[in-house]
Design a protein around this motif. Sequence first.
Motif, PDB file in Angstrom:
ATOM      1  N   HIS A  81      21.807 -21.960  21.564  1.00 25.70           N
ATOM      2  CA  HIS A  81      21.306 -20.793  22.292  1.00 25.70           C
ATOM      3  C   HIS A  81      22.259 -19.637  22.044  1.00 25.70           C
ATOM      4  CE1 HIS A  81      18.276 -23.091  24.534  1.00 25.70           C
ATOM      5  NE2 HIS A  81      19.190 -24.087  24.513  1.00 25.70           N
ATOM      6  N   SER A  82      21.742 -18.675  21.275  1.00 28.33           N
ATOM      7  CA  SER A  82      22.628 -17.553  20.927  1.00 28.33           C
ATOM      8  C   SER A  82      22.991 -16.742  22.153  1.00 28.33           C
ATOM      9  CB  SER A  82      21.940 -16.664  19.884  1.00 28.33           C
ATOM     10  OG  SER A  82      20.638 -16.322  20.369  1.00 28.33           O
ATOM     11  N   ALA A  83      22.113 -16.713  23.134  1.00 26.43           N
ATOM     12  CA  ALA A  83      22.384 -15.910  24.316  1.00 26.43           C
ATOM     13  C   ALA A  83      23.598 -16.446  25.065  1.00 26.43           C
ATOM     14  CB  ALA A  83      21.155 -15.930  25.239  1.00 26.43           C
ATOM     15  N   THR A  84      23.633 -17.735  25.242  1.00 27.12           N
ATOM     16  CA  THR A  84      24.739 -18.292  26.014  1.00 27.12           C
ATOM     17  C   THR A  84      25.820 -18.861  25.124  1.00 27.12           C
ATOM     18  OG1 THR A  84      23.578 -20.392  26.074  1.00 27.12           O
ATOM     19  CG2 THR A  84      23.268 -18.929  27.948  1.00 27.12           C
ATOM     20  N   GLY A  85      25.489 -19.000  23.812  1.00 24.84           N
ATOM     21  CA  GLY A  85      26.473 -19.562  22.878  1.00 24.84           C
ATOM     22  C   GLY A  85      26.688 -21.037  23.061  1.00 24.84           C
TER      23      GLY A  85
END
Lengths: 674, 328
Positions: B99-103
């Motif tokens: 998840h790129s948003a949360t890494g």
Amino acid sequence: MTRPLRLRLLLRDLSIAAAFASMAVSGQVPLWAFGLVLVAVLMGVLGRRPFARYPRLTAALLVPLAGVLYLAVASGQMDLVVAACSFAGLVAAQRVLSESSPATDGQVLLAGLLMIAGGAALSGELLFAVCLLTFAVLASLSLGLAVVEAAVPVGEPVPVRAVMRPLGRGTFVAMLGAMAFFILIPRLNWNVGVRRASPGLGTATSGFSDTVRLGGSGTLKSNPRVVLRARLSPDPGTEQLSSYWVGRTYDTFDGLEWSTIGASTKRHRTRVTLRPGADNQVYQRIELLPAYGSRTLIALETPAKLGNALTHTALGDRRTQLQELGGDELRFVEEGLGYSYEVYSVPPGTDTDPGRMNQQETDQLLALPDNLDPRMEELARRVVGDEKDPLAAAQKLSAWLQREYEYTLELSGDVADPLRDFLFVRKAGHCEHFATALTLMLRTQGFEARLATGFFGGERVGDEYLVRAGDAHAWTHVLVPGRGFVTVDATPPAFRANQSLQLIETMISLYESVEALWRKAVVDYSFRDQLDFVRSMSRPPRDASGQPRPSSSLPPLRAWVTAAGVALAIYGLVRALSQRRARRPAQEATRLVDAVERLLARAGLPPREGETLEDVSARLSGEAHPLAPVLAAITRRYLEARFGQRPLQSGESARLLAQLRRALDDGRPTARAS
Amino acid sequence: MNAPARAVVSPLASAATARAALERVAANLALAVQGKEKELRLAVTCVAAGGHLLLEDVPGVGKTTLVEALARSFGLSLSRVQFTADLMPTDILGAQVFHSATGTFSFRPGPIFRQLVLADELNRAPPRTQSALLEAMAQGQVSLDGTTHPLPRPFTVVATQNPVDFSGTYPLPDSQLDRFLMRLSLGHPAPEVEARLLTQQRDTTSAVEVLEAVSTPEELAGLRAQVAAQRLDTAVAEYVVHLAQATRAHGDIERGASTRAVLALGMAARAHALWDARDFVTPGDVRAVLGPCLAHRLLLRSATQGAYTRDEALHLVEEVARKVPAPR
């Protein structure tokens, strides 16, 4: 179909050989049948089964064989029992050469049982027992292997070793058990009322005979059968006795045959004293064996006292009476398988009393036959010369006969005057010729003489002396004033004892000792022997002097050992029984299935191949058969009992079977499946 | 997504209730797959025994329908995976998704996280993908990147393969075959059944789509508990072993039944006993499941590369069953 086990077939074929041998030892099976079965068994043992391809054709071969046997019976050539036994052997032989199948195995073993039964009818002594035991052991092992072979799934190897070990052990234990049963269980004697033929190898074909007929059958010096066993005291200590065992004497010769005119009192007495004894008596404990075949008592020369006579019969040993006959012959009154008695003898020639002799008897010792060849007297006079002493004259004549004449057993057929033939034609003969010639030649010169018959020799085996049929002998008694009858033997010394082969002698001795043991320990083993056995177990041991050892009042060690053995056996039995009880529910259920299947088969509904009761029930349900509900209920209950650990209650299986029976009778269901 | 259903063991009152449940399901299945009562019962037996099922048949005889009907009848969650040459293990098991948003990474479960998984034409996928199923089938779990994810319970895999068209396929390895409790073949329906199917056809809605649940996953779990509790007498156990040994010793069989096969046979027979409302196994139960349980596990001597030996194997198993005497 996998190949049958080679080992099982080998055991089966050998068991058949043993069963056939049990009949063949009687010597009554015809030689050709014997040969056929022998060849069949040999081929079977080698694994050759040429009849496998043509079972029908080869079975048809039995028909002509049966015909031959029938003709033999019808013409009186053969006994019916013998013919039946022989046919059983031939059937077994045909089956042995055929392909192996459960049916064939069953037929072969059945034929074996028949042959054993036939063997029991034809003979019944040691060799039969050996064959019976062999058959029992081999057949059980073969049967056991067959059961395992059938149980092992197709294609899997039969665990031969794993089977044979417990099977062999079990057979061994069973044999031991049978022996224990035989020894310990009080017994009735089943021989009552059954009269068997002579035991073992039968009586010897020659040996001691009641008459002496010159030129008759003669004596077969090569016969090694043991006819007499004796224990001597004091022990002479030699390996080979050179003694004369006298049976009877003859005083009258008619030119062909010796007989006795002398007193025949025919008195019956249990103990007979022939003449006064002397200090240097030789004690003999003598056993006349079945091979002897006569009832005349035999003793070392010169018998003084005889007694304690026992007859060995199939029912046991019995005190019996003796009969005094002419020619100093003593004879057992009763017929028996064998006899035993005690004798005291004095050394020959030391006896001063010639015994009871009347004028007629004395005259008879000089009598000559009417047709005596006159050349004989002339010959005798030339040899004896002017010798006046009877013993010296006899020895002179005897030495001359041994020098001038040859010993032979090859006698031509009957001749008109065998004595003339011996003295002037052939100049060869056997002991009877030598002894007769000496006796008569002495008589022509006025010396009193008679013929004695019995045995010569005796071979030491263990602490006993054995006398064989081939030791039968004839010699001369010369009456010497002041000394009584003195033995003079005209036969060359080398030919006096038997001339049988050493190897055969040894084998026969071994066999006869085993047979004696068998007779003593098995055939004659009676209730009294059982009592003695038990008593010997519980009595305290005696030392050499025969006195009980005073040290302990406890029973001897062997009693403890026996008690321990019995306790162990009982423990094993109880354990086996308790295990059996634990397995009962399953077995009861299995018995129920067996009964149900029997009922169904009787009603025309047998299980198909490989079908279990479960399958049958399902099939009938599928066919909406009227029996289906009842059968389903029974099946359900069986399955629960067998595999579901809900055992059948007592009487339940009978109730279920009754339901089924009712349903079968009515042709309609009487119970609903629960 | 579905949380793994808790293995609720609802103890069935007795074998009788278990039988009722089985009958109910089988009757329900028969609405969707007609004229195959025996095969349906075996399929239900297999599922009740907790085993995985291999369906081997030509297309169009109702394999997929059967699986769908099973899932509906028991109220199980179903996923269908079409096995193809380019199918990757992660396509079945799932993958870590970034998840790129949360890494962060999170696990996205694959289609295998269902109570009933249909692996259609299993042999079309390469061995690597096939073996992705192994752990799931054996242990009811999936291990990915060092993390173990439990699968929902009850968990069953039904795989199909086409016995005729073997070109471009990867024959199932033995270890995989051995993990299927039973192999079944539906076969074409009888002509009268086919005729009935034609006359009953009203619209495009197939029968299975309107099938209702007649059981629950909990009841299935209870059934499996009951199967495990069934009594297997020593005599029957020995019978099972003798049967297996007979296949090992058979001259036409290169490799006979494995120990896993022996266990499978016992389990299937336990389940089969329920049809008779029994809590114990009889030799008849063993024989009833013998062919479906053993035939696919045998390696025949006559088997050449890719040749089809199903009938021959069944024939040999029947022969063995005839030769080995049942305990009585």
